[in-house]
Design an enzyme around this catalytic site. Structure first.
Site, short mmCIF file in Angstrom:
data_model
loop_
_atom_site.label_atom_id
_atom_site.label_comp_id
_atom_site.label_asym_id
_atom_site.label_seq_id
_atom_site.Cartn_x
_atom_site.Cartn_y
_atom_site.Cartn_z
N GLU A 135 0.81 -1.22 0.00
CA GLU A 135 0.00 0.00 0.00
C GLU A 135 0.84 1.26 0.00
O GLU A 135 1.98 1.28 0.43
CB GLU A 135 -0.93 -0.01 1.23
CG GLU A 135 -1.97 -1.10 1.11
CD GLU A 135 -2.93 -1.15 2.30
OE1 GLU A 135 -4.09 -1.49 2.08
OE2 GLU A 135 -2.52 -0.85 3.43
N CYS A 148 3.28 8.60 1.59
CA CYS A 148 3.80 7.62 2.54
C CYS A 148 4.10 6.34 1.76
O CYS A 148 3.20 5.69 1.23
CB CYS A 148 2.75 7.40 3.62
SG CYS A 148 3.26 6.27 4.90
N CYS A 155 6.44 -7.15 7.23
CA CYS A 155 7.55 -6.63 8.03
C CYS A 155 8.12 -7.78 8.85
O CYS A 155 7.36 -8.63 9.31
CB CYS A 155 7.05 -5.52 8.97
SG CYS A 155 8.40 -4.64 9.81
N CYS A 159 6.06 -4.92 16.00
CA CYS A 159 5.66 -3.94 16.99
C CYS A 159 4.20 -4.22 17.35
O CYS A 159 3.38 -4.41 16.46
CB CYS A 159 5.88 -2.53 16.45
SG CYS A 159 7.59 -2.31 15.93
N CYS A 162 1.16 -2.33 15.80
CA CYS A 162 1.18 -2.04 14.36
C CYS A 162 0.57 -3.19 13.57
O CYS A 162 0.97 -4.34 13.72
CB CYS A 162 2.63 -1.83 13.91
SG CYS A 162 2.81 -1.68 12.13
N CYS A 425 -1.52 5.75 10.13
CA CYS A 425 -0.30 5.09 10.57
C CYS A 425 -0.62 3.76 11.23
O CYS A 425 -1.46 3.69 12.11
CB CYS A 425 0.42 5.89 11.64
SG CYS A 425 0.74 7.56 11.22
N1 SAH Z 1 8.95 0.46 10.11
C1 SAH Z 1 9.18 1.84 10.23
C2 SAH Z 1 8.32 2.70 9.34
C3 SAH Z 1 6.87 2.30 9.19
S1 SAH Z 1 5.78 2.57 10.52
C4 SAH Z 1 9.02 2.26 11.68
O1 SAH Z 1 8.52 1.47 12.46
O2 SAH Z 1 9.43 3.36 12.00
C5 SAH Z 1 5.45 4.33 10.55
C6 SAH Z 1 5.05 4.83 11.93
O3 SAH Z 1 3.71 4.45 12.29
C7 SAH Z 1 5.96 4.28 13.03
O4 SAH Z 1 6.32 5.28 13.92
C8 SAH Z 1 5.04 3.28 13.68
O5 SAH Z 1 5.48 2.99 14.95
C9 SAH Z 1 3.72 4.01 13.63
N2 SAH Z 1 2.59 3.13 13.90
C10 SAH Z 1 2.51 1.79 13.70
N3 SAH Z 1 1.30 1.33 14.09
C11 SAH Z 1 0.59 2.38 14.54
C12 SAH Z 1 -0.75 2.53 15.05
N4 SAH Z 1 -1.57 1.49 15.13
N5 SAH Z 1 -1.16 3.76 15.41
C13 SAH Z 1 -0.33 4.81 15.28
N6 SAH Z 1 0.93 4.74 14.80
C14 SAH Z 1 1.40 3.53 14.43
FE1 SF4 Z 2 7.38 -3.03 11.15
FE2 SF4 Z 2 5.17 -1.81 11.98
FE3 SF4 Z 2 7.23 -2.08 13.63
FE4 SF4 Z 2 7.40 -0.35 11.60
S1 SF4 Z 2 5.98 -0.22 13.33
S2 SF4 Z 2 8.95 -1.87 12.25
S3 SF4 Z 2 6.20 -1.46 10.04
S4 SF4 Z 2 6.02 -3.76 12.76
#
Ligand code: SAH
Ligand code: SF4
Length: 452
Positions: A135, A148, A155, A159, A162, A425
């Site tokens: 996406e 974005c 991934c 996290c 996420c 995000c």
């Molecule tokens: N993998 C990279 C970039 C992609 S995520 C990283 O983790 O930095 C982009 C941002 O969205 C990151 O800061 C991530 O922690 C945040 N993010 C992920 N899941 C989210 C959620 N459910 N609500 C708000 N922000 C989120």
């Molecule tokens: Fe991967 Fe989501 Fe963690 Fe970014 S925030 S490193 S996309 S699992």
């Protein structure tokens, strides 16, 4: 078609094969290092730098000088002007264009679905040539438009807040698929430089976009991820002014491809977007951060999200491998960081998890201890079905922001965008399959074990 040993792309072009005489030696464009032709034998040029394009042209039969000249012209048409057809390359001889089209293609990721949120945010579901979905999201604002971009399908990390983290890593995106996202966005927004801006270049290459430009009705809704010292800069009235590597995937686990793609984006004769308008976000792949600064040089965003080991270990599991101190030291050492180009710390607000006054004070202390030119982006948690957390209350977020701000650190709260189309995000996840809690836990265990 029979595939003879002689055709293997892994063999050098002129390697003699005992007992085998090829009656018609056909130069094959696929025999240049690191370039694999498609099934139909043609090579997709998108994602390749000028040098590689020249090498391909040479392998295909042009002499060195001609190959270099043609590569320069084609490169300009591909990346600067966005043509999608060799026939549009008006300064290349008419007879040469079919020669190119027989051997090469100008690829774009396939658009499976395009959605528009009530707030103007757009999300595209894209598909690779080998059928993997990923996406891309465009967020229009009053004074900028941010694309974005995804770096991986899925991934490797997990996290806990996420949605992408609940996917397996399917594969890294190629440089072509990464730069292809930006090119697709320019196609959709009809934002390639046109003949009016450069009369020597010919023109009339694009159909007018079916998408209407946004009215700038989103005051205050900033993705505040790059320099804020440029104020009202509007990049000549363009919609797409900024790029964030914040889509699916961890860009520093796909370093070479992300770097190669961003080089094409930043090149003045390529997509020509300033590195100051590009931000790479990492969850904290410490060993790659210095190289990111040296070899890419874009703005850095770090997904910090917690200030104590137990909490960060839980919500950003890569912390078990590279802890907070190491991470902040790597930020302090990040080449190019300064007060004019601050590092953004992303901090997702999770109710009763990382959102206390003490957390805010510890965040300030850490930033000061490492003397970091920093700003903090507070991100209200975007929920998804099955997520184990809730978003902090607006009052809590305000109180947290106040403490950070009072210490002289900019701490804007990011306005959620595109939630209604799952474009916010952390909401990106393409696979339609639903996983049970037990499956999610098993996957989390696997990913954790892989971290070592
Ligand atoms: N993998 C990279 C970039 C992609 S995520 C990283 O983790 O930095 C982009 C941002 O969205 C990151 O800061 C991530 O922690 C945040 N993010 C992920 N899941 C989210 C959620 N459910 N609500 C708000 N922000 C989120
Ligand atoms: Fe991967 Fe989501 Fe963690 Fe970014 S925030 S490193 S996309 S699992």
């Amino acid at each position: 078609m029979q595939h003879s040993t002689h055709d293997s792309p892994s063999l050098p072009a002129n390697m003699p094969i005992a007992g085998h005489i090829d009656p018609v030696p056909v130069p094959r464009p696929g025999l240049v290092d690191g370039v694999t032709p498609r099934e139909d034998g043609r090579v997709d040029l998108i994602g390749l730098p000028k040098k590689q394009i020249a090498a391909l042209f040479e392998t295909a039969g042009l002499d060195v000088k001609a190959a270099k000249l043609r590569a320069k012209q084609v490169y300009h048409w591909l990346y600067h002007r966005g043509v999608t057809d060799f026939e549009g390359m008006t300064d290349i001889a008419k007879t040469m264009r079919p020669w190119l089209a027989e051997r090469f293609v100008i690829g774009r990721p396939e658009i499976v679905e395009a959605q528009v949120s009530t707030d103007g945010t757009r999300k595209w579901l894209l598909r690779t040539a080998d059928n993997h979905d990923f996406e891309m999201v465009f967020i229009p604002d009053a004074d900028r438009g941010t694309l974005c971009v995804s770096s991986q399908v899925g991934c490797t990390l997990n996290c806990r807040f996420c949605h992408t983290g609940t996917m397996r890593l399917v594969r890294n995106l190629t440089p072509g698929e990464i730069v292809g996202q930006v090119m697709l966005a320019r196609d959709s927004l009809n934002e390639w430089p046109n003949a009016a801006q450069n009369p020597r270049d010919g023109g009339g290459l694009h159909q007018p976009s079916v998408l209407q430009p946004e009215a700038p009705a989103f005051a205050g809704a900033h993705l505040d991820d790059e320099d804020d010292d440029e104020g009202a800069y509007t990049a000549d009235g363009r919609l797409l002014t900024n790029i964030v590597m914040m889509g699916m995937g961890e860009p520093l686990y796909n370093f070479d491809n992300v770097r190669d793609a961003l080089k094409l984006v930043m090149d003045g004769d390529g997509l020509a977007l300033s590195k100051r308008r590009i931000t790479l976000s990492t969850s904290g792949v410490v060993p790659m951060m210095a190289r990111a600064g040296e070899e890419i040089g874009v703005n850095l965003a770090v997904s910090l999200h917690a200030v104590t080991k137990p909490v960060r270990d839980e919500i950003v599991p890569i912390n078990r491998k590279y802890g907070i101190e190491e991470l902040l030291q790597a930020c302090a050492d990040y080449p190019g960081a300064s007060n004019a180009r601050r590092i953004t710390f992303e901090y997702v607000m999770l109710k009763d998890k990382n959102d206390s006054d003490d957390d805010a004070r510890e965040l300030v202390r850490l930033i000061k201890q490492y003397k970091l030119p920093a700003k903090v982006n507070l991100i209200p948690f975007n929920p998804w079905e099955g997520a184990p957390y809730e978003c902090s209350t607006p009052e809590r977020i305000k109180a947290f922001a106040k403490i950070v701000f009072a210490a002289g650190i900019s701490a804007p709260v990011r306005t959620p965008r595109g939630r209604d189309i799952d474009a916010a995000c952390g909401q990106l996840k393409t696979a339609a399959e639903k996983k049970s809690r037990a499956e999610l836990d098993r996957l989390a265990e696997e990913k954790m074990a892989a971290l070592g």
